[in-house]
Design an enzyme around this catalytic site. Structure first.
Site, PDB file in Angstrom:
ATOM      1  N   CYS A  16       0.838  -1.205   0.000  1.00 55.17           N
ATOM      2  CA  CYS A  16       0.000   0.000   0.000  1.00 55.17           C
ATOM      3  C   CYS A  16       0.876   1.260   0.000  1.00 55.17           C
ATOM      4  O   CYS A  16       1.567   1.501  -0.961  1.00 55.17           O
ATOM      5  CB  CYS A  16      -0.953  -0.046   1.195  1.00 55.17           C
ATOM      6  SG  CYS A  16      -2.366   1.039   0.977  1.00 55.17           S
ATOM      7  N   HIS A  20      -3.356  -5.791   1.058  1.00 54.81           N
ATOM      8  CA  HIS A  20      -2.683  -5.986   2.341  1.00 54.81           C
ATOM      9  C   HIS A  20      -2.640  -7.459   2.757  1.00 54.81           C
ATOM     10  O   HIS A  20      -3.546  -7.919   3.454  1.00 54.81           O
ATOM     11  CB  HIS A  20      -3.435  -5.227   3.438  1.00 54.81           C
ATOM     12  CG  HIS A  20      -3.311  -3.747   3.341  1.00 54.81           C
ATOM     13  ND1 HIS A  20      -2.347  -3.044   4.022  1.00 54.81           N
ATOM     14  CD2 HIS A  20      -4.035  -2.825   2.665  1.00 54.81           C
ATOM     15  CE1 HIS A  20      -2.475  -1.751   3.761  1.00 54.81           C
ATOM     16  NE2 HIS A  20      -3.492  -1.590   2.934  1.00 54.81           N
ATOM     17  N   GLU A  62      -0.890  -8.714   5.034  1.00 61.30           N
ATOM     18  CA  GLU A  62      -0.743  -8.785   6.500  1.00 61.30           C
ATOM     19  C   GLU A  62      -2.086  -8.660   7.218  1.00 61.30           C
ATOM     20  O   GLU A  62      -2.190  -8.929   8.404  1.00 61.30           O
ATOM     21  CB  GLU A  62       0.242  -7.705   6.978  1.00 61.30           C
ATOM     22  CG  GLU A  62      -0.308  -6.293   7.116  1.00 61.30           C
ATOM     23  CD  GLU A  62      -0.450  -5.546   5.786  1.00 61.30           C
ATOM     24  OE1 GLU A  62      -0.262  -6.169   4.719  1.00 61.30           O
ATOM     25  OE2 GLU A  62      -0.754  -4.337   5.821  1.00 61.30           O
TER      26      GLU A  62
END
Lengths: 227, 82
Positions: free
Chosen positions: A86, A195, A197
């Site tokens: 990002c 994302h 994560e």
């Protein structure tokens, strides 16, 4: 295997990134403040999402000049793994570590939702544990993820197999060639808008991001023996 | 001393979604004569140099290195002695 999560003023996915490494791999991970210049102890450098420097001037522009970034460039040149997610992707393009630029979403809207991604290449250190062509579900949260590069660069990305992730179905931001993530020519610096994560447990809505982290560890173990 | 005024806009080849949205709103307001709209940035810099050529060279360098991202943006600047 040592992980660094670079923290800039305005980063806000640093904790997610840290926890993902902890939860998925149980490997040592440190927060590294943007003023730090010695990254020699780290094998992987993670550049998290957020709004570094308040997105002043352009997303990622100021962070790309922060002291730690000189060392990130050095680490990248040495072949160490660098992953930017990002805002991290935006910082990597501004720093010149990845080609192209991220523009405002075509819709002008900030999109925060799960998207379907296609894994276009599983021959990178970041995607070894995926199947080529596999569909995965990873969330996005950005207002400026509209990837752009000139036609010549795009052709190079395509020919060198540097497009690692593409949006499948609806393109959320107008990105050229549905690009969601790319890798550099050397194959050790990856930038992506979605994302991984944030998708490391079923209870988060998806655990499809987990294998990015396991891939990194696998790659490292293959090259360095155990640990 | 110079005052530098820097204008940064998206390159012609790059679609400007903000410009298109503003154009749509202007049409809604009845300004039908409006064609393409491009949105950009305006920056003012004080330059502590006495030589115009030197100031110009430095400002150009600033634009290339930070003020504009030449992958997607064009820039131009004006220098005014103050």
């Amino acid at each position: 295997m040592n992980f660094a999560v670079i923290v800039f003023p305005g980063s806000n996915c640093d904790v997610d990134m840290y926890k993902a490494v902890e939860d998925c791999l149980g490997q040592p991970v440190d927060y590294v403040w943007y003023t730090q210049t010695d990254l020699s102890k780290y094998d992987v450098i993670l550049i998290p999402g957020g709004f570094s420097y308040g997105d002043y001037l352009r997303t990622g522009a100021m962070a790309s000049l922060a002291p730690a970034m000189e060392s990130v460039k050095k680490a990248a040149a040495e072949g160490k793994l660098v992953l930017g997610v990002c805002n991290g992707f935006q910082i990597l393009t501004e720093a010149g570590l990845l080609p192209g630029a991220l523009r405002r979403n075509q819709s002008l809207k900030f999109h925060c939702k799960y998207v379907d991604l296609k894994v276009e290449s599983n021959s990178t250190p970041f995607t070894l544990d995926y199947q080529e062509g596999e569909m995965i579900k990873i969330p996005i949260a950005h207002g400026e993820g509209n990837y752009y590069c000139d036609p010549e660069t795009l052709k190079k990305l395509q020919e060198n197999n540097q497009i690692v992730f593409r949006y499948e179905g609806l393109n959320p931001n107008g990105s050229i060639d549905e690009i969601a993530g790319i890798i550099n020519e050397q194959g050790n610096v990856l930038g992506m808008m979605p994302h991984p994560e944030r998708a490391v447990h079923e209870w988060l809505g998806s655990e499809d991001g987990k294998r990015m982290f396991t891939s990194i560890l696998k790659y490292w173990r293959e090259r360095n023996g155990a640990a | 001393m110079f005052k530098a005024t820097v204008f940064v806009t998206l390159r012609e080849s790059v679609l400007d979604p903000q410009g298109s949205a503003v154009r749509g709103s202007l049409h809604t307001l009845g300004f039908d004569e409006v064609g393409e709209v491009r949105i950009g940035k305006y920056m003012q810099l004080e330059i502590d140099l006495n030589d115009r050529a030197a100031a110009e060279e430095r400002v150009k360098e600033m634009c290339e290195k930070l003020l504009a991202n030449t992958v997607i943006e064009d820039y131009r600047y004006e220098l005014q002695e103050v």
